[in-house]
Design an enzyme around this catalytic site. Structure first.
Site, PDB file in Angstrom:
ATOM      1  N   SER A   1       4.817   1.435  -2.781  1.00 21.79           N
ATOM      2  CA  SER A   1       5.609   0.289  -3.208  1.00 21.79           C
ATOM      3  C   SER A   1       4.759  -0.982  -3.199  1.00 21.79           C
ATOM      4  O   SER A   1       3.689  -0.999  -3.811  1.00 21.79           O
ATOM      5  CB  SER A   1       6.841   0.167  -2.297  1.00 21.79           C
TER       6      SER A   1
ATOM      7  N   ASP B   1      13.049   7.763  -8.600  1.00 17.81           N
ATOM      8  CA  ASP B   1      12.798   6.356  -8.243  1.00 17.81           C
ATOM      9  C   ASP B   1      13.139   5.485  -9.447  1.00 17.81           C
ATOM     10  O   ASP B   1      12.453   5.531 -10.464  1.00 17.81           O
ATOM     11  CB  ASP B   1      11.320   6.207  -7.862  1.00 17.81           C
TER      12      ASP B   1
ATOM     13  N   HIS C   1      13.372   5.657  -4.483  1.00 19.91           N
ATOM     14  CA  HIS C   1      12.163   4.927  -4.103  1.00 19.91           C
ATOM     15  C   HIS C   1      11.736   5.243  -2.673  1.00 19.91           C
ATOM     16  O   HIS C   1      10.542   5.308  -2.367  1.00 19.91           O
ATOM     17  CB  HIS C   1      12.441   3.431  -4.262  1.00 19.91           C
TER      18      HIS C   1
END
Lengths: 386, 386
Positions: free
Chosen positions: A154, A320, A353
């Site tokens: 991320s 995601d 995610h």
């Protein structure tokens, strides 16, 4: 090989920096500190060091536990430890809390030496580039000239990309997980809703809440609840909660939580508020928004990555929707067009995610295989140059 | 046929009801009023009446303008008017503000006759079934025994489904647009974040803000900003805003809006707060959450729809991620398994959930063709029975 286990009790360390740091915003930090943890042993030629970059709401405590605290398992403990994909019997692993953080590195809740009060809103906006610069200085202090790998998921993956651009000669392998080379308008929109929730909380006091003995708890809670929805997938929420009721057989037709998902999100929000600083949350979301290396180059990501020389592993997760697989494919295409070595894994996962934090078979085996290769090259490297 | 045009100046009407309404929650409203508008003329046998059901944040004002107010175009003016798909030269169109609303129907901001103060939090939770019940009573007052069509998008589509279940003999055609037979956990999650933003605003005063001379503006603003993101698609936001900056060439590295999308969402939030009541917003999101006719039947949607006898048109939009095409397909499958007449159109549109409000060629031609068919049947019906 032993069964994978925990690194056990770990203790954070602190590095002080007295040389001023010029920031992207043109502001300057004259002095600052970074809190960090290390796991495993640095080898004699300092060639086995791996830098882990953290995401929005985590910190330097990636693995193990803190003494006397039962609920203190590190955020990436599933992947970092003896016998784990990031094997601390092979690698010297470093993770630092980002500048602007709230876990020990200098940030908005730290005392500003110029005023002897917390920085609060005077703490400058920091960018991914600034973090990488500060991490490079930490590398210098640790005697690490080149990282065997820089890895992160991320927002952490953005730092990995930036490392490969800012310090190509210092990164042998760059591992970019569940990330993106820039936020979409939708991503920025969600971030701004979170920020507005915090900034319009009357207990925010323009960021000076420390002096008022308050905290914008309500706003930060809403921000985190919203964040949580974007970290999970529609399917994983359906699977985990569906329309199950909250410890009742029938609706109450009241504003108390009716559905489990409501209780879960509120609980997660409350938990977060107890451990996180609102000003740091604001800074982290801004760093996400600003990141766009292509904009600083010729508008293309391949242009931005033209100086990069690392070998890359890029990993994305099918469910995601925050940073979709297409975002990772863009990164892969840019790297390929630059003739760089790039491995890409699109991992089937229902967990959205948040998958990058979890131990998912395909994911861990990809990481393990890649790290094995690095370890193998490390030994060959040692034989040749040792 | 004339070029499609506006119905022009319209005036809301008010219907009073003195017979108590028993609600799903077991609460009761002893008396209430519904504000509504009508467009076109009811024919002699009252067979050309069309009921339009509104969504979360709209009201009875679907078409035309209010006298003396320039910015008062109805929310479905694109589709309702002379020569438009819902042709007011053919149909008598009725749209009422839902109970619990804030545009003239009895709701939380209305005076509670028992206390002579605004209902506030004492206004009972209302469900889609309750709305349909109240709309049926309005139909009685208007002398409409059977609707030629009941039509609505989103939360409006839920009312259409409920009409076909609660009053099968009163609905000839049911037109369900961009809707779902129940919310997902993700949908409920977003709703609860919005509610928590409102309910934790210190100016909410547990819903009694009218007496405090305040309004939970900050919370409602955040709720609406969030809602807006879910009404648009990732692609439409990318297309509309991308990463364009807000009237500047470079970042300011401040918390003022940097990107256009931030300004847009804040503007939309501010605009909404000026016209909408927070307690109504809370009630509408709860009605969305509770709607699940299958749960009241044998757990299956076809079971829930077993009494339905209407002809159905179901419309979904490809980029709608709030209520995805899969949700509409579920409805279609349930109707088909019940051997009902059902037409289904999956309209290609980049505009996300908001598509149902827009004039999109494929969408309007589907609606126009379907309404033409109803009109044709109406005339045949008239010839046979007239």
């Amino acid at each position: 090989m032993n069964k994978p286990h925990s690194v056990g009790i770990v203790e954070p360390k602190v590095a002080h920096f007295d040389s001023p740091l010029e920031l992207t915003s043109k502001s300057r930090l004259d002095q600052y500190q970074l809190v960090y943890e290390t796991y495993g042993e640095l080898n004699s030629d300092a060639s086995n060091a791996v830098l882990v970059c953290h995401a929005l709401s985590s910190d330097h405590h990636a693995a193990g536990r803190h003494a006397g605290q039962k609920q203190s398992t590190g955020w990436w403990d599933a992947l970092v430890g003896p016998g784990k994909p990031l094997d601390t019997e092979r690698f010297f692993i470093v993770c630092s809390n980002n500048l602007g953080g709230c876990s020990g590195s200098t940030g908005p809740s730290s005392i500003n030496p110029d005023t002897n009060k917390p920085y609060g809103p005077d703490f400058p906006i920091v960018t991914v580039s600034d973090w990488v610069e500060s991490q490079a200085r930490l590398s210098d202090q640790l005697g690490i000239q080149q990282w065997a790998a820089v890895i992160g998921g991320s927002l952490g993956g953005m730092q990995v990309l930036q490392w490969s651009i800012s310090f190509p000669e210092r990164v042998r392998h760059a591992i970019v997980i569940a990330s993106t080379a820039k936020l979409t308008a939708q991503n920025i929109g969600f971030n701004d809703v979170a920020r507005q929730a915090i900034r319009t909380d009357p207990e925010f006091f323009d960021g000076n809440y420390y002096q008022h003995g308050t905290r914008p708890r309500r706003g930060l809670r809403v921000a985190r609840m919203l964040g949580h929805i974007t970290y999970l997938s529609d399917d994983s929420m359906a699977h985990k909660f569906g329309r199950s009721l909250q410890q009742k057989a029938k609706f109450d037709y009241e504003f108390t939580p009716e559905f489990e998902v409501e209780s879960y999100l509120r609980y997660k929000g409350d938990q977060f508020v107890d451990r996180f600083d609102a000003n740091t949350y604001l800074l982290m979301t801004k760093a996400l928004d600003y990141f766009d290396p292509a904009a600083d180059a010729d508008g293309t990501l391949s242009g931005a990555l033209s100086a990069a020389s690392a070998n890359f592993l890029v990993v994305s997760f099918t469910s995601d929707w925050r940073f979709s697989v297409e975002r990772s494919r863009e990164i892969v295409r840019a790297l390929q067009s630059n003739k760089l070595n790039v491995s890409y894994a699109e991992v089937e996962s229902p967990h959205g995610h948040d998958s990058f934090l979890l131990s998912i078979d395909h994911y861990t085996s990809v990481l393990r295989a890649y790290m094995n290769r690095i370890h193998h090259d490390l030994n060959s490297y040692g034989e040749v140059t040792g």
